[in-house]
Each structure stands twice: as C-alpha cells, then as structure tokens.
Design a protein around this motif. Sequence first.
Motif, short mmCIF file in Angstrom:
data_model
loop_
_atom_site.label_atom_id
_atom_site.label_comp_id
_atom_site.label_asym_id
_atom_site.label_seq_id
_atom_site.Cartn_x
_atom_site.Cartn_y
_atom_site.Cartn_z
N GLY A 22 31.51 18.36 -2.91
CA GLY A 22 30.47 17.88 -3.82
C GLY A 22 31.08 17.18 -5.03
N ASP A 23 30.19 16.73 -5.87
CA ASP A 23 30.61 16.01 -7.07
C ASP A 23 31.05 17.02 -8.12
OD1 ASP A 23 30.94 14.38 -9.24
OD2 ASP A 23 29.03 13.32 -9.01
N ALA A 24 32.33 16.99 -8.47
CA ALA A 24 32.88 17.96 -9.42
C ALA A 24 32.28 17.82 -10.81
CB ALA A 24 34.40 17.82 -9.48
N LEU A 25 31.68 16.63 -11.11
CA LEU A 25 31.01 16.48 -12.40
C LEU A 25 29.84 17.46 -12.51
CD1 LEU A 25 30.94 12.59 -12.77
CD2 LEU A 25 32.21 14.20 -14.21
N LEU A 26 29.18 17.70 -11.39
CA LEU A 26 28.00 18.56 -11.39
C LEU A 26 28.35 20.03 -11.14
CD1 LEU A 26 25.70 16.31 -9.18
CD2 LEU A 26 25.89 16.31 -11.67
N ILE A 27 29.58 20.29 -10.75
CA ILE A 27 29.98 21.65 -10.35
C ILE A 27 31.04 22.13 -11.33
CG2 ILE A 27 30.67 23.08 -8.39
CD1 ILE A 27 30.09 20.59 -6.63
N GLU A 28 30.61 22.39 -12.51
CA GLU A 28 31.54 22.64 -13.61
C GLU A 28 32.30 23.95 -13.42
OE1 GLU A 28 31.42 22.92 -18.50
OE2 GLU A 28 29.59 22.60 -17.36
N LYS A 29 31.63 25.02 -13.08
CA LYS A 29 32.25 26.33 -13.02
C LYS A 29 33.41 26.36 -12.03
CE LYS A 29 32.37 30.74 -14.07
NZ LYS A 29 32.70 31.20 -15.42
N GLN A 30 33.15 25.91 -10.80
CA GLN A 30 34.19 25.92 -9.79
C GLN A 30 35.35 25.00 -10.18
OE1 GLN A 30 30.89 25.95 -9.33
NE2 GLN A 30 30.33 26.18 -7.16
N ARG A 31 35.00 23.85 -10.78
CA ARG A 31 36.05 22.90 -11.20
C ARG A 31 37.00 23.54 -12.20
NH1 ARG A 31 33.20 19.03 -14.12
NH2 ARG A 31 34.03 19.90 -16.06
N GLU A 32 36.41 24.23 -13.16
CA GLU A 32 37.23 24.84 -14.20
C GLU A 32 38.14 25.94 -13.62
OE1 GLU A 32 34.41 26.20 -17.01
OE2 GLU A 32 34.09 24.23 -17.94
N ILE A 33 37.59 26.72 -12.70
CA ILE A 33 38.40 27.80 -12.09
C ILE A 33 39.59 27.22 -11.34
CG2 ILE A 33 38.39 29.62 -10.33
CD1 ILE A 33 35.41 30.07 -11.07
N LEU A 34 39.33 26.19 -10.56
CA LEU A 34 40.39 25.65 -9.71
C LEU A 34 41.45 24.91 -10.52
CD1 LEU A 34 38.31 24.45 -6.62
CD2 LEU A 34 39.64 26.53 -6.87
N THR A 35 41.01 24.15 -11.51
CA THR A 35 42.01 23.45 -12.33
C THR A 35 42.91 24.44 -13.06
OG1 THR A 35 40.37 23.28 -14.12
CG2 THR A 35 40.59 21.39 -12.66
N GLU A 36 42.34 25.58 -13.40
CA GLU A 36 43.12 26.61 -14.08
C GLU A 36 44.14 27.24 -13.14
OE1 GLU A 36 44.60 29.06 -16.94
OE2 GLU A 36 43.18 27.41 -17.22
N LYS A 37 43.77 27.43 -11.88
CA LYS A 37 44.62 28.14 -10.92
C LYS A 37 45.63 27.22 -10.23
CE LYS A 37 43.16 32.39 -11.10
NZ LYS A 37 44.10 33.49 -11.40
#
Length: 1854
Positions: A538-553
Amino acid sequence: MEENSDDTAAGGAGEPETESVTKTKELPELTLVLLGDTNSIEIVPKNILLDHEDQTNVEQFSSKLYDFCGRHIAVINLLGLQNTDKILLNEGNHVFLLLLPYGQHNSQYSSAVQQLEKAFGEGILSYVMTVVTHEPGDKCESALTDLKTNSSFAEKRFHTCTRSMTDANEIIDLLEKIDAMVSENSLHSRHEEQREYLDHRCDKEKGIGNGNMSYAECESLNGPGVAEHSQKKDDSTGGKGGHKPVSAETEERGNISDVIGSNEKTLNISEDSNSQQFQREAEKLLRRLHLHDNYQQKMSTADFLKIGPPVKQSHDTSEKDLAYTFLQRLMMLDYRARDIPVRQDNPDVSCSQSVPVSDSDDFDDLFRDSADSDKSKESHVHPMDVQMAVFHCSDSFLKQNMVTKLSQCQYALPLLVPDLVTMDIECPLWTFRQITKTWKKTQIKDNSNVVTMKSMPICKAETSMVSFFRLGSLSVSKSQLMNSLINDRHSTFFHRNCKGSTKSRHLMDGVAEIAWYCPAGEPNDSFTDCIAFCNLHGDALLIEKQREILTEKSSINIVLVPTLEKGQKNTTVIQALYKSPKPLIILTADSDRGVVQVKDGKYKMGLKDRNQSDVSEELKGIIRKVLSGPHASFQLESMAKVSGIRVDEDDAVCLRGKSAAVQTVNMLQWMGVSKIKDKFLPCQGDLWLEWCKINKELYHLKGNIEKDKSQKEQQLMKIRQDQCKDSNSELMKSFTKRLLSLPPKEKEYFLKWTQILIDALSTDDLSSILQSYDKKWTEVLTLKKKHDKSALLTSKQTELEEISKKLQSATFGLEHIFREMGQIYEAHKAVKPKSRFTDWAKYPELAADLMISGHPVELMDGDAGQVPLTWISGILDEVIKKLGDQRVFVLSVLGLQSSGKSTMLNAMFGLQFAVSAGRCTKGAFMQLVKVSEELRKVFQFEYVLVVDTEGLRALELAGNATLHHDNELATFVVGLGNLTLINIFGENPADMQDVLQIVVQAFMRMKKVKLSPSCVFVHQNVTDIAATEQNMDGKRRLQEKLDQMAQLAAKEESCDAECFSDVIAFDVQKDVKYFAQLWEGSPPMAPPNPGYSKSIQELKNIILSKAKQSAGIKLSHFKIKIHNLWNALMNEQFVFSFKNTLEIAVYRRLEVQYGNWTWALRSNMLTIENHLHTRIENGNLDRVGHSDLFKRISKKYKEVQKNMTKYFEDDKEMLVQWKGRFENKIKEFQEELVRGVERKLDEVIQQKKTCKKLDEKKPEFENKLLQKSKELAHQLKDKAKDEDELKTQFNSVWSHWVKDLTADTQPIKDINLDDDQANILHDLGFEWGLIIESKNNGRYKMICQDGDYSNYVVLRKQQNTAGQNIVNQVVTLIVDAGKKVVNQFRGPLEYEDQELIRSLINDVEKQSLDEIRKKPVATRGYSSAYLQEVAQKVQVTVTEFEKYKKYAFKKEFTVNLLLYVFEWASSWLSQSHKTFAVKNDARTYLETKRTQYFNIFRSFCKGSSSAVVFGEMICGKLKVSTVEAVCNQTAIDLAGEMKCSYPVFNENRLNLEKHLLKSLAEKEDFDAFITYIQNPRKQVEAFIKENVNAFMSGEHKVKAMNILWKNVAKIKEVVHQALFNAVEEVKSQSGDIDMWAGRFSSFLNNKLTLDAISCQNFKDINNFDFLKEEIEKGLESITKEMKQLSLDKMNEFRLRPDQILIDQLCDCCWEKCPFCAAVCTNTIKDHVNKHKIDHSCPFHRSQAVNGWHYKYTEEMCVEFCTTKVASDGLFYPDGVSTELFFYKEYRKAGPRFADWSITPDKYRSKYWTWFVYRFQKDLENYYKLKFTMDREILEGWKADQDEAIQSLDEMYKL
C-alpha cells in the motif's frame, strides 16, 4: 450525544459487549427512505417493508425486516411528500426507494427525479432504487422498456413487486439489489476518500447539515455503503433466491459488522469512512469465500488434520471452495496454492479470462471504450486476499502451521497485520516460532573465504533488515523488484504481474511482509549473510504507523517514489528518512539516472526505462556495500517490545502457557543437554538401556534356563524399582503437573512453548556438531569415491561414529520427556500394578489426549531399540475409552534415513513428524488422523494411523548392529501396517538394494505367519519423472531387483519363492510411484517443486484407493498386534515365535460358533433318533435308510449353513481362510452324525429281531397271567383288606406261574467275568500265583497313572556277536568305568521311556475297549471268546513294543495291563449282557412284570370291574413308557440348556479346560491332578459328569426341574389327546375294546414305547367314557409321581445329559505337547490334517508336572517349554534318539513336534508354578525324583491359590 475520544475510536477489545450492542442499535446499518406515490404500496399487517401509514422523516427500525432477515434496517416513510427539501437525514447509510404504481410509472418517474436532483444534486441517482409496484397477476414487463426512454434511468437500479409487498422472494431480490448498489457506490468513492484523508486527518468534528445537502456531502456520508448480510445459496454472491432469514444470534457469531458496530460513531467522518469501508469490504470478501462464520469461530488445525477427498487440481474450483483448496494445497507444499483458477457461477463477478462480445457492425464502435458495460461487475478474488482471509479466520495454531508452510514454499510472511475490526496493528510473532532457517555465511579471513553454517529459529536470528516502501502511486512493481533481489525465479512477494492479480485488493494494504535471503555459501550468492527483506504493502503515505515501525527497525530503508521534487505530499516523509542515521536508498520512477550517492549512506537511483536486472544488480551492490560496514540488526523477537502494536503472544492464554513452560524449562538453564538427560530424565538413560539389554537376553537363555530366567527377572524388577526411586525429578514433576492441571488450550501452548524453549537450549550445540558431522562425512565420501580402503578411511569412519554419538546425546526434545513419562509409568506399573489413584496412573490418559489431538506418539524408542509395551497399551486403552474401539487403517512408512519420508507424510496428511536433517525421527512414531465425514461413507474405518520410522541404515546407528536393527524395524512396521510405503531415495541401485533386501524379507515373514499387508513403492528424487520410457525401464529394473531379493530372502527364511509376486500381491505398473525432487532449484532458497506436490496428491489417491478395499483393524486388535509382533521379534526365529493373537482370538470365537452349529445338528439328530427309536420299539419300523436320515436333518442343516454364511460374511478378512474348511467340517459332522445314528438304530432293529420270539409269546404270557391272577383273586376275595396277606399269597404262586409259563424256554445264564479273566490269563501262560497276587494287590487299577514304571522292566543284557575281542573290550570298558556306568543303567527309566510306556498303556486301553464295543453282546449275548481275542492282541502289542528297547517288561506288567483292560471292559460287558437278557430271556422279562400283575391281582380281589382293572393295566404300561420318554427328552433338553447357558460348557474346548483347571485348584486334590495330567480325557469326562450333577442338584436345580415338568406336561397332553381320539373313534364306529386298544396304541406309537395290549380277558368292557375316566385318574397319579422324580432317574435310561455333553464336548483334539504334555485345546479334532492349524495350548506348564528329569539323573526339570523354545538349549526328541535338536528349531525334531505351535513366552504360567510349589513333595514321591538343584527356583514360585486361578483368566484372554 457526545462523541467518543480518539482513544476509544477503535472500539477496542476492552469495550463490554452490551455497550457494543447498544451502539449498534443507535445507528442502523442501513436506512431506506421511501419516496413516491402513496398508491404504490398497500399497507397490510403482512407487508414486510412497511407496516404503518404514519408519514415521518424520523427513521424507525423495522421489526418486520429484522424478523425477516435479522438486520437492523431503518425505514423513513416519506410517501406522498411533495417537497424533498424537507428531508432530514441523520448519520448512516441511506438508500432512496422511489415507489411508482404500474401504469403511472413513466410520468411519476420523471417528476420525482427532477425533485431529487434539485434537492441533492445530479449524483443522487446513484443512491435511488426505482420500484414499480403492481397488483397480483399483472404483467408489467413493459415498465422496464418505458423507463429506459429516460436517459437518467439505470436498469440495474430497477425492481418490480406487488403492492402488498408480502412476497418474501421479491423482498429478498430487492435487498440484494440494494446491497449491490451500496457496495458499488462504496468502491466508487474509496479513492476519493483516501485522497481526502491526509487533508482532513486532524479534523475530528466534521458537522453534518440538516438542510439541503450537496452531492459531495451525501457521497462522503454514504460512501462506505453497507456490508452485505445476505446468506447466499451454494457459491453464489448475488442473484435470486440467495437470502435465508437468520436470527440475530447467528449473525452476531459470524459477522464482522456486528463486531464493528460499536465503532461507527467514534471516528471522524473521513477516518470513519475508511474504517467502515475496509470493514465492509472485508466482510463481503469473507462471505464470498464462505469464511464469514469463521471470523469469530476460528478454523483450527483439527479442521484440516483429517483425511479428506483429493484436492481439486482442475479448473473448476468455485469461490466457496477457494479458501479450503488454498489451505489444502499449501499444506501439501504446493507453492501454486495462490494460483487457483476459479469457476464463476455469479454473473456479477468478472472473470479474468472472459472476453466481452459486442454484436455491433458500426465501425465507430471500434474507437469507443466499451469497458463501461462491465464496470458494475466485481472482479474475482485477489489471491493475497484469499491468503489473508484464511489467515484472519484461523486460530493461532493454524496460523502458525500456515505461516510455516508459506515459509517452506519460500513465500513472504505477514509481519504487521491490521485487525479487520479495530484496525489495530498486530505482529503475529507466534506464527514464526516453528520456523528454523539454515544458511552458510561467507567471511574473508586471511585472504580466503571461510564458510560457516548456521541453523536457528528465525525468531532468534539477528540479521540485517532491508525495508521497502512506496510513497504514492507507481507504474513499477516494488514487490517484483524485491523478488529480483532474493530469488528472481520465484515470486517470494506477490506482485501485480503474478497470475491471478487484480486491481481490487482488500486485505493487503497496511500489511507488512517479511522474507529472508539465506545464502548457500556459494560464489554466486547475492549476499554473504542472511538478510531480512520487509515489504510494506500500500501507499506508505497513508500507512503511517507501520511505516514508522519498519523504518525504526530496518538496517536499510528503500523508498520508491513517482518523482523526487519538493512540495510533493511525500516530501515530509522523505525529509525525515533523509535526516535519519539509517541508510536510505530512494528509487525514482520518472528518472533514468543511475546510482548517485548523495552523501554517506544516502543513495538515489532512477528506474525509468531501465532494465530491471541492471537495477537489481546495482541495488544488490549498494546493499552489500552498506551492510559491509556498521549497521543495525533486526531480531523478530524485538517486535514484542514495539509500542503501539499488538503482539499475538500477549494473549492471556498464550502468556499463561508460556509462563508454565518457562517455569518448567528454567531449571535446565546453563546445563549441557547430556547432563540434563542424566539429571532430570534418569529413567530413560542407563537404567532403561540396561533393562532393554536384559529383557532381550530373556529370549536367549542359556545353561540352567529357569535359574537364568529367575535371576534376570529379579534384575529387571530391581531396575524398575530403581526407576521408581528416580522418577521424581523436578522437571518431570513440573511438566506433568502442568499437563494435569492446565485447560486444553493452555496445555497446547504449554507444549509448544516447552518445545521451543528446549530447542533453544540445544541449538548452538547442535549447530556446531552438525558442522563437524558435515565436514567429516564429506571427507569419508571423498575417500570412498577414491576406493581408498586404507587405515585413514577407518580412522575417519571412527571419528564420524564418535560425532554421531555426540549428536545423539545433544538431541533433546519434547519426545524425550514423554519417553520419560512412559518409563515412569512402566516402572510403577511393574512394581505397583494395582495402584490407580496416583499421578503416574494418569500419564496414559494425558498421552492419549495428545494423540487424539494430532500429536505424534513414540511407538518404538529408537535409542534403546525397544517398544515400551505397557506404556503403549496404556495409551491405546485410554484412546479406546475416549473414542470407542474404532477401526483404523494403519499406514507404515519405510525408507533410508533422510530420504524424505516425514516430509512426504507431513505434506500428504498435514502431520507434524520431525523433518530436520539434523534431528531425524529416531525410532517409530504413530499419529492418528481422522477420516472426514465425506470419506467415511465409503471407507470401513474412522481413522488412519500413520507409523513413521527412523529409517533404515540410520547414520547414527552405523556400525552398531545395523542390519539386525533394520530387519527388526522393517518387520515390525510391515507387520503393523495394512499398507506399507517403501520410500526409495535417488537412483543409486546400491541404496535401493539395501532397502529392498530388508523389505522383501519382512514381507516374506508376514506371509509365513499369515499376515497380508499390501505395499506401494515410492521412488523419490527422480530427475525426469515425465520420461515414460525411463520410468518403464526403472520399473523393469525394480521388478528384477525385487525378484532377486525375493530369491535371496527365500534362502534366508527357508521358503520357496522365485519372484516377489510369490511373496505378496504386487503390480509393478500400479504399485510404484515416481516422485520429482522436492526442491525446485538449490536449497536453501529453492521452493518446493510443484511436481512434488502433484506426486503427493497422486500417491494419496493410490493410498485411498487401496484403503477403500480394506476394513482396517480395531484399535484393541492393533494393540494386541503390537505385542505379538514385538514379542516375536525378540526371538531370532521370528516365524516360529510369532503368535498371531488376533487370528487366535478370531479362531477361538469361530470354535464357539462351530460348537453352536454342531450342537444344533446334534440336538436335532437326538430328537430324530428318539422318535425313530420309539417307532422301532413299537414294531412300526424295521429299517432305517441313510437317505431318510439325511432328509430328516436337512432342514436344520440348511439353517446352520445359512448361519455359517452370515457369520463368515461379518469378518471376511480373517475368517475367509477357514470358510471352506469349516463348511466341509460341518458337512462331515452331519455325515458322521447320520452314520452314528444309523448304526445305533440298526442295532436296535437287530435287537428287536433277536427278541422277536419272546415278543410273540408276550401276549400269551399276559393273558395267562391275567387269568391266573383273576382266579387267585376269586379264591382270596375274603382277604382283600389284608394287604400283607395278599402279597404273601401272590408271591408264593408267582414263581410257579413263571416256571410253568417258561417251561419250554432255555434260560440265559448269568456270566462270571472274574473266572473268565483268570482263565484267559492262565491260558496265555501266566502263573496262577501271579494272577491271584496281581488281582489282590489292586496295583493294576492305577497302572495308567503310575509315576514310575521302572519296577515293571528289566534291562536287557548287552550282547555283541562281532567277536570275542569286542566283547572283551566292552567288558574292560565297563570295568574301567566302574560304578558310574553301572549307575547309569540302574537309575530310573528316562522320561522319554516313561512316556512311551504310558502311551502304550493308553493306546492299548483305547484299542481294546473299541474292539470290545464292536462285539454284538446286546444282540447275541456275552462270550468269553471276546475277551480272549482282546487279550491275545494286547500280548502281541506289548511284545512288539519291547522288541527294540534296552529293557524288557516283566510278566507282572502284562498281567496288570490285561487286568486293567478287563476292569474297564467289565462294566460295558455286564450292562450289555443284562440288556440282552432283559430283551431275550422270558424269566427275566416276566420278573420285571411282577409288580404290575400284583396290582391287577389286588384290584380283582377288591372286586373292581374289568374297566377299572384294565385301566390300571394300561396305566402300568403308560407309567414305564412315559417315564422313559420324559427322561430321554429331559436329558436332551438339559444338555441343550447347559450347552447354551452354563459357563462351563457354553463356549469352546479352551473354556472347558479353564474351568476344569479352576476346579482342580479349588479342590487341591493331587490324585485328580495326576489323572488329568496322565489321562486328560478321563478327567474331563469326570468333570462334565460332576458339573451336570451339580447343575441338577445345586443352584440350577429349579431350572432343571422346570425342564422336567415341562416334558411331563407335554407327555400328559399327548396321552390325553390319544385317549380322547381313541374313545371318540370307537364310539363313532361302535367299536369294541380291541378296536380301542388298537387306536390308542396307534396314536402313541411315535411318542411312547408301549408293550402290546392284550384284551382277551376284558371283552366285557363297553363303557369307554368310564374307561377314559379311570385311565385319566391313573394318569394324574403317574404325573404326580413323575413330578417327584429324581433327576438321577435319567441315568437309568438310554439318553443321559452327561453323556450327550461328553459326546459333544469331548469330540475334539487330545494331542499332548511333546515337552510338557499339556493337552491341545482345539475344539476340532483332525484340525492339523484338515484345517492346517497347528496344535496349541495357552496353558503350557513346567516339565516337572509331567515327570521330566535331566538325563541320567533323578533331578526334576522345572523348565517351561515356552521358555525353552526361546533359549539356545538342546534336547533329545525321544528315549532312543542320539541326535540333538535346538529348542528354537523344535519342529525339526519329528512329526510329534512339527505340528505343535509353541510360541516363546518369557512369562511363566502362575497356575503351574503354584501347582509345582504346592505339590512338590507329592510330585517327588509320585515320580520318585527330586527337586534338589532347582529348590531355589521353586521358592520364587510361591503364590496363593487365588493368584493361580486368576492367572487362568489372564491366559485364557491371550
């Protein structure tokens, strides 16, 4: 009402259910606004849509619609409202129903549309459904045509129905069209809402106007539509007739909409729209896949752990089967499970392969876009939606299984998953717990590559992680690009270009998937270490929570953007990533530039017009470069610490299971695995191995066998006691405590967590050992390829063996804990067998629960090479208690280790056998798999029991008695299985030969012990399975190998077999299956080969087709079979040792039935014999024809045949082998019965003919006696009252009368047998003194039971005529030998000699009595010549017997033997001669009539009339004949009653033996025991007589008397009827007394034996009624007397119940065991010759019972033959043989031994050990032998009487 805060917007799991329901009611799921003419609808009570006339703009819930379809639908009635501006709508989903009456529909439609568009805008028509109403019976087809003229009209928004709206189908169709309309509107508005989401994200309080709304507002409000609640028929998702009314309760259980109802008012409008839209689409998807009921009631592993019909491989899968088919194919490791073609039955769903057809001829149509025609159709279900739908609808264990299979298929796995209801993010960490990854890491050390193998649970692995995101819409596929990095030949991540992909994807947006790249240690590896790749869909712009978790990990973040310019929506996100210290790679879709490093760790690259391969290689290079330096690492377990997401392992039940496991395993921390086993699992260590070693030695005893056995048994008990002491380790107490106390779900988690935690303990050790093993194994193979046979190879092999041992000790799993439980149970069971209320007694139940739930259970301990029989029996007993004694089909699998057996089984049936190459299955495991309801209709069993083995030639066991172990294992599993899969890996003929030799030998053994399993060969890892010619050649080579192995095995097993098909039914064309190799490429990144999955399915079909023909086996029988096979395997001579208990049990039941069938024939023949005997005695029959007897019994014979046929049909599989034999046996029995009765009746006829002369005189005697009695009475009439005087006078004249009447007849002399016997002996040459002395001392009476015959023999002198020199040598030898040699000849006779003499006595007795009984004594009288003839034959027999013996008999022996024979013959001769005298001697006959004529005389004296006297005379005759008839019939009936219901007699010969032995033990009568031991038949006959007497005089006396009284009543009725008929006939024909007597006799001719009635002195009788009354009076008196009869009276007549039962029960086998003389207990005589069934007996005994002793000694031998045949001992077969034979090969010792089946048994009969201990002194005195050497053994045999008797029941069950 106040809005809820953001915190509760998700409606979380914490809200109470009641609140959820309340909120659901506040906001209806759908609101119908009724507009139009009031005449368009008729308001009636049954109107479903509207049942009130009130016009209101306030929504009201429709109770009618709720009752109808279970949905909360509100209705606003605005019919007749002219001004639509006044419409006020609240929040929710609205549909306008424009109701138009037929006839006015066209005009009203136009005006209504104008008003609606004015009020709401032009787009409002998308929310309008036009409904034309009509009267019942009206045809309104034209309405649609009329309305089409309006440009605004849409045909799919049109419906017709009756005005009353009472037709359910019409309303269903309307609701379906409404749902479709709402759903379409939702799809249309979704993208718009997503665009608005970012702009309105912070706006939490968007208002809703109450006046005129714009179309945009309406769309925003109503866009999400409504979830479809209809239940469809079949697999349809639309169309007519799909709805069924359902209750609200049903809906609440299965629908997402009920769960999400509480959330609708807590979200702002934009978020609410997204959330509701997602939820509604999800629910609709689940409904399409028929999974809507499984969202809350999750699918479990048990739903799929069953044998179902074959998975569909064709293109006809419907949507309703899609999820199930996907999961089934996934379980079979078919990575094409996502690619399942779907048959579309719903016209509203588009098919990817369908092509729209236009029939237009207009050229301009070519340039028009015709896609609009198909816009309304739904697309087919996206493959990833299927996967995620199944994931969401599965419980945690099925999810785990599913994810494990996805990993094996090299697919990406769900890492972050939005909840369908709350939209919370979940990390399914639990689903990864079973996955272990293995890779080879390459490092450069000292300028060379060093490869290190790693293997660990993926949750524990610390790896780099590369995350991919998409910001906005792109034309390139992110997932496809990722695949090129991991495996460019396999779609690890599903992408848009994969087969089956569609634009509509509902469940994947927001899902993050993860996959690992695992290098193989090869130069062409993309990366040198394991790397995780994560893909956010999906569009990571709209999926903020998952994006933040993955970029952190992540270690590296890779972002794909449409363009890289400032001011874009994605700028903020990119900026944050750029500023982050994490490496960043930006891929731009509109740029064609190569790689640019913006700064350290920040890269950008263009994708436009670039070759994907180039992009992939450049990207790999960047990743390698970045990861070569310092970087963050990722571990799955760290996801549990991420805030803001839910981890599935945090579920309370999982936490409790984990907590229990942690507490259990914590005590093992910081200890080596081998130490853990020693400390916490002591029972399965050295103690258990030592027990197994000693137990096996029990089957190979040497020296003093019983002493050796006793010592070993004591050692075994000591080990068990030590195990009991060591059985309380903290680990086992903790583990079993949890198993006993935890609820089922927590217990399942506990077991899984325990295995996970235990695996973690040994992972590092195993990994290093496996590396060493791999290295050393490679070195050994290299040397072997060079054909190097040097010391170096031997050294390397020794090192490999050492590493193998380390690997074995480092292996530790849950199975070891269960093994310990088994040992604890077995130890306590051996030491305290009767304890039931302790924890250890519950262990089998715990294991049974696990087995039923699908866990494998260890059947054979591979480390010890032993089957724990007590433990396995306990488990199976508990399974039977819980499931019933179900039938199972046993599928066994054999093959080389690591040949893919377990993988194959797991893929075929969804099992859980261990498959790790480092931890191959060790031993044999069994797993229970349920058969689905669908297949159970065609199968004869309920479960399949799969037995997987450790494999043949296991590397761990190399050089450690491998061949013996392989043979043992192969024979065991082949014997257990109804079908055996033989798994051959690769195309190496040498490996194949190893397997085949073992397998063929196992099948040959099965054939010899009458087991007939079938087999299928599976040839795995074949390079080209499609090459038909190659397969044919392979099959030919396999057939040749099998035939070759069959010939080799035939020599080994001493069997005739030229080819494999001689051993087992085998078709090489059908019973061989070729498998493709498992992996499609090279591991570790290769997915499974699709051809492998196809082969799995085909093999499953073969197995099911064979299983369909089998009845399987009951669990109880399977348990017995395990015992039989294993006990036989413990002996080297498997075939001799195998005891097929199941076959024995079936045969014993058949024996019982045989007894019933023969009794039915015998009792019928007895009745026939009785009837014909009466007719012969009455002179009405002088010939009995053979054919007549057959005809009379034919009806009963046919009845028996019918019962036999039915019985054999019930259990065809095992009974079929005896069917023909028993049918012949019953036929023979019938013929034997007929011959016997014919012979007996012929004797009666001959007797009748012999006494014809006397019979002719009887009327004369009777008339004269009557006349004399009358005359005497006339003289003494004055003394009529003096009874004594009358008797004195009568007796004084009676002798004169008899003398006068018989003056002209010769009397038959009495016989003097004693004088005859003495004279015969003297004539044979024996002295008078010897004869008299022998008769006086009475020793002859016990000659057959004498314990020692030494006093009857003298040793012959040793003679040799070869010359004086030889004589001198012999004399010298004797002198030199001294006393030792002399003592040998002065000692007692050897046991064999004693037995031969005893057999001589028994044979002489039987032959002599048979000879005597053939003599016509009853018809011609006795003659001393009969005894003379027998005596001469006996003398000849004795002379012949002693001719070649080392001894000669003294004269005393022959005299005593003859006296013994005479003694037995005397009673028969006396009785037969007495019968002859009664029938033929006039004086004897008349003496029997004395009482009868005294009564007549007395009546005459009293002045009685002729009728009275005649009546008394008739009654006198009747009394004798009725008593005889009653007693004979009662004897038959009593015998029948006892045969059918008396426990002693109502089964087979074995049952009779058991009761006899019980009786002997209870009485403790040594003499009776000796009679039984020496002459078992004599004791059995005595026992039958004793029990018959007990039945008639004991507790069953009332029953016996009732039988007697019933027969008395029957006879009385017969006589009454004869009286009545005779009187009536005489009266009707004016007959006289002669006529009456004739008619009366004729009526009784077939029932009673009556003497001729003389009427000469009664001619004056003419009152026949008076005569009848007089006879009836007498008959009453007779009846009364008969009712008082003693049952012993039956002994005086022809038929006796004891003799009938003796004839029935003793007509069996009486052969004795050649060792212990135990009698064969087979019910059928001649069973060896005619049925090919060996002699057998469960009651074998110590040889001391029969007087065995050691050769040349007086020492009694106490050994049991069942022990000896398992030993290595030797024996002489008889007293003269000089050849020794092994006990193990006893059948080779001659005919006496060959026909006996003596199966080895390490357990002695407690009954006979009790007997020997109890009567040891008596046995010593009787046999004149001693127990000197074995006194110590006897002390161990001490037992009480109750134990001895109880042991009989246990042996009887064997």
